[in-house]
Design a protein around this motif. Sequence first.
Motif, mmCIF file in Angstrom:
data_model
loop_
_atom_site.group_PDB
_atom_site.id
_atom_site.type_symbol
_atom_site.label_atom_id
_atom_site.label_comp_id
_atom_site.label_asym_id
_atom_site.label_seq_id
_atom_site.Cartn_x
_atom_site.Cartn_y
_atom_site.Cartn_z
ATOM 1 N N LEU A 294 -15.142 3.692 47.641
ATOM 2 C CA LEU A 294 -15.781 4.891 46.972
ATOM 3 C C LEU A 294 -14.852 5.598 46.109
ATOM 4 N N VAL A 295 -15.078 5.934 45.199
ATOM 5 C CA VAL A 295 -14.158 6.451 43.882
ATOM 6 C C VAL A 295 -15.002 7.702 43.391
ATOM 7 N N GLN A 296 -14.597 8.785 43.446
ATOM 8 C CA GLN A 296 -15.197 10.037 42.627
ATOM 9 C C GLN A 296 -14.250 10.674 41.789
ATOM 10 N N HIS A 297 -14.913 10.857 40.519
ATOM 11 C CA HIS A 297 -14.335 11.800 39.570
ATOM 12 C C HIS A 297 -14.888 13.104 39.279
ATOM 13 N N GLY A 298 -14.064 13.952 39.564
ATOM 14 C CA GLY A 298 -14.702 15.451 39.746
ATOM 15 C C GLY A 298 -15.349 15.686 40.994
ATOM 16 N N THR A 299 -15.925 16.940 41.200
ATOM 17 C CA THR A 299 -16.613 17.331 42.358
ATOM 18 C C THR A 299 -17.767 17.971 42.062
ATOM 19 N N PRO A 300 -18.938 17.987 42.852
ATOM 20 C CA PRO A 300 -20.104 18.773 42.720
ATOM 21 C C PRO A 300 -20.120 20.056 42.611
ATOM 22 N N SER A 301 -20.715 21.040 42.064
ATOM 23 C CA SER A 301 -20.734 22.517 42.373
ATOM 24 C C SER A 301 -21.610 22.558 43.537
ATOM 25 N N ALA A 302 -21.021 23.201 44.787
ATOM 26 C CA ALA A 302 -21.948 23.339 45.832
ATOM 27 C C ALA A 302 -22.484 24.622 45.836
ATOM 28 N N GLY A 347 -18.877 4.290 42.442
ATOM 29 C CA GLY A 347 -18.311 5.212 41.543
ATOM 30 C C GLY A 347 -19.352 6.524 41.207
ATOM 31 N N LEU A 348 -18.737 7.507 41.561
ATOM 32 C CA LEU A 348 -19.589 8.938 41.348
ATOM 33 C C LEU A 348 -18.821 9.742 40.395
ATOM 34 N N THR A 349 -19.351 9.941 38.982
ATOM 35 C CA THR A 349 -18.595 10.678 37.970
ATOM 36 C C THR A 349 -19.365 12.197 37.812
ATOM 37 N N TRP A 350 -18.804 13.196 38.442
ATOM 38 C CA TRP A 350 -19.503 14.481 38.211
ATOM 39 C C TRP A 350 -19.115 15.229 36.963
ATOM 40 N N SER A 351 -20.023 15.786 36.328
ATOM 41 C CA SER A 351 -19.845 16.660 35.198
ATOM 42 C C SER A 351 -20.834 17.796 35.512
ATOM 43 N N PRO A 352 -20.514 19.064 34.766
ATOM 44 C CA PRO A 352 -21.517 20.139 34.824
ATOM 45 C C PRO A 352 -23.284 19.578 34.448
ATOM 46 N N GLY A 353 -23.878 19.773 35.527
ATOM 47 C CA GLY A 353 -25.297 19.482 35.365
ATOM 48 C C GLY A 353 -25.609 18.255 35.540
ATOM 49 N N ARG A 354 -24.833 17.167 35.765
ATOM 50 C CA ARG A 354 -25.175 15.770 35.831
ATOM 51 C C ARG A 354 -24.225 15.236 36.610
ATOM 52 N N VAL A 355 -24.630 13.977 37.384
ATOM 53 C CA VAL A 355 -23.686 12.901 37.967
ATOM 54 C C VAL A 355 -24.285 11.596 37.671
ATOM 55 N N GLU A 356 -23.071 10.475 37.641
ATOM 56 C CA GLU A 356 -23.352 9.233 37.174
ATOM 57 C C GLU A 356 -23.164 8.499 38.540
ATOM 58 N N VAL A 357 -24.057 7.453 38.822
ATOM 59 C CA VAL A 357 -23.554 6.809 39.816
ATOM 60 C C VAL A 357 -23.637 5.142 39.654
ATOM 61 N N ALA A 358 -22.616 4.752 39.993
ATOM 62 C CA ALA A 358 -22.239 3.077 39.654
ATOM 63 C C ALA A 358 -22.004 2.466 40.963
ATOM 64 N N VAL A 359 -22.888 1.381 41.095
ATOM 65 C CA VAL A 359 -22.455 0.547 42.270
ATOM 66 C C VAL A 359 -22.351 -0.844 41.849
ATOM 67 N N ALA A 360 -21.205 -1.373 42.076
ATOM 68 C CA ALA A 360 -21.305 -2.825 41.619
ATOM 69 C C ALA A 360 -20.859 -3.735 42.898
ATOM 70 N N ASN A 361 -21.488 -4.940 42.876
ATOM 71 C CA ASN A 361 -21.055 -6.022 43.796
ATOM 72 C C ASN A 361 -21.092 -7.589 43.326
ATOM 73 N N PRO A 362 -20.388 -8.399 43.916
ATOM 74 C CA PRO A 362 -20.358 -9.796 43.217
ATOM 75 C C PRO A 362 -21.915 -10.433 43.591
ATOM 76 N N VAL A 363 -22.241 -11.265 42.797
ATOM 77 C CA VAL A 363 -23.556 -12.019 43.311
ATOM 78 C C VAL A 363 -23.158 -13.250 43.856
ATOM 79 N N ARG A 364 -23.657 -13.589 45.130
ATOM 80 C CA ARG A 364 -23.568 -14.820 45.712
ATOM 81 C C ARG A 364 -24.909 -15.592 45.694
ATOM 82 N N GLU A 365 -25.910 -14.823 45.509
ATOM 83 C CA GLU A 365 -27.348 -15.528 45.832
ATOM 84 C C GLU A 365 -28.002 -15.442 44.345
ATOM 85 N N VAL A 366 -28.519 -16.649 44.020
ATOM 86 C CA VAL A 366 -29.553 -16.409 42.700
ATOM 87 C C VAL A 366 -30.852 -16.238 43.224
#
Length: 425
Positions: A294-302, A347-366
């Motif tokens: 789990l990697v985060q860039h920035g922090t959310p405004s609570a 990956g969570l990338t926080w910026s004012p007013g938005r957040v980008e969520v990115a999840v990646a994993n290898p594909v083992r099953e077609v």
Amino acid sequence: MADLSARTLLDRATLWARGHVLAVDTCWALLWFVLSAVSHPVSGFRTAESWTYLALTAACCTALALRRTSPLPALAALAVLLSLQILWLDHLTAITGISALVAAYTAQSELSRAWRAVGFGLLLAGAAWAVLSIPPEELSADLEPRLNSVLSAWTAIALFSLLGTFRRRSREEFARVVEHARLLETQRAQEVRLAALDERTRIAREMHDILAHSLNVIIAQADGGRYAAGADPGRAVTALATVSQVGRESAAELHQLLGVLRDGEGRGAAPAPGVGDLPGLVEEYRRAGLRIRLVQHGTPSAPGGGRTGPEAPPALPATASLTVYRVVQESLANALKHAGPVDVRIGLTWSPGRVEVAVANPVREVVAAATTAAVRGRPGRGGGPGHGLVGMRERVGLHGGALEAGADDATGTWRVRAVVPWERT
């Protein structure tokens, strides 16, 4: 490439012919008329018999042109015309044989079951009558050659009737396949709509819990501020500020709830999870076998945890926090189900007013339909096929965001990317 082009042209020609049966049958009828006119035994058309033959030929070809658009009237007219030709002419002609064989094919491919039997019987009787009525000078008067000719005619009629039967069954099977595909498509569309409705219902139920929690906070702070107003005015001001901020958040959540229906299922009193619960969720899936980073860039405004005023970044609403949690949760469940215990990067990338969520994993099953694969909420929890991505898109779309999911063939990974915006209220 040439074979592919020829195949494409053939498919286009077949589709055109299916939609223009009258034009196709008319072309065939013209060809048969020309062949019949050329094969006429009398040179030229100088006798009444020749003109009668020409008129009967034209009438038979007209009936043949209408054999698929109006099969029963066309075949009835053809039976009358062939009877007249046998009665008036003292010999069999090319159009007689062509009409009989095409009629045998058409009767079995176009008519109903009862009329198919009637047509087959009439064709057999007509063939026997036509052969037996041939003058002795054209066919031997002996019974054996005539019976052999009758059997040959019956064999030809039976063969073309069998071809018509195969054609009818092929068309019926094709129609069943098309109808089955249409029903499957309709069922799939209904399942997607039901999945979206179920997800919206679940969203509304969870938001209802969040609003209930927010209102409890407002009530508690308002009561505390009322009692502290006399002894400690500073605490009363703080309580009122908290009430104001929580009220704004609740108003935003109520605005997002407009148009969303919910059912009457029982629900707990605790608020729904959010970004703060992600470490626990990650640990849970680590115990299930995933190796998660789990990697985060920035922090959310609570809410209530930072600056206030026009320059302050908008606080992360509870609804957006819940959406981020659900996207990560569904992505991890999808990875565990379809790829097994693999490495997953969040990956969570926080910026004012938005957040980008990115999840990646290898594909083992077609998976044939990866974009509609089954996604579960937690390990061991069931889910319908294709409903996970539908639910994630519904949640992200509720905030005006976007979600992308698919396999990256270059890197052999499955990626989920969601952008969740929110606005200052």
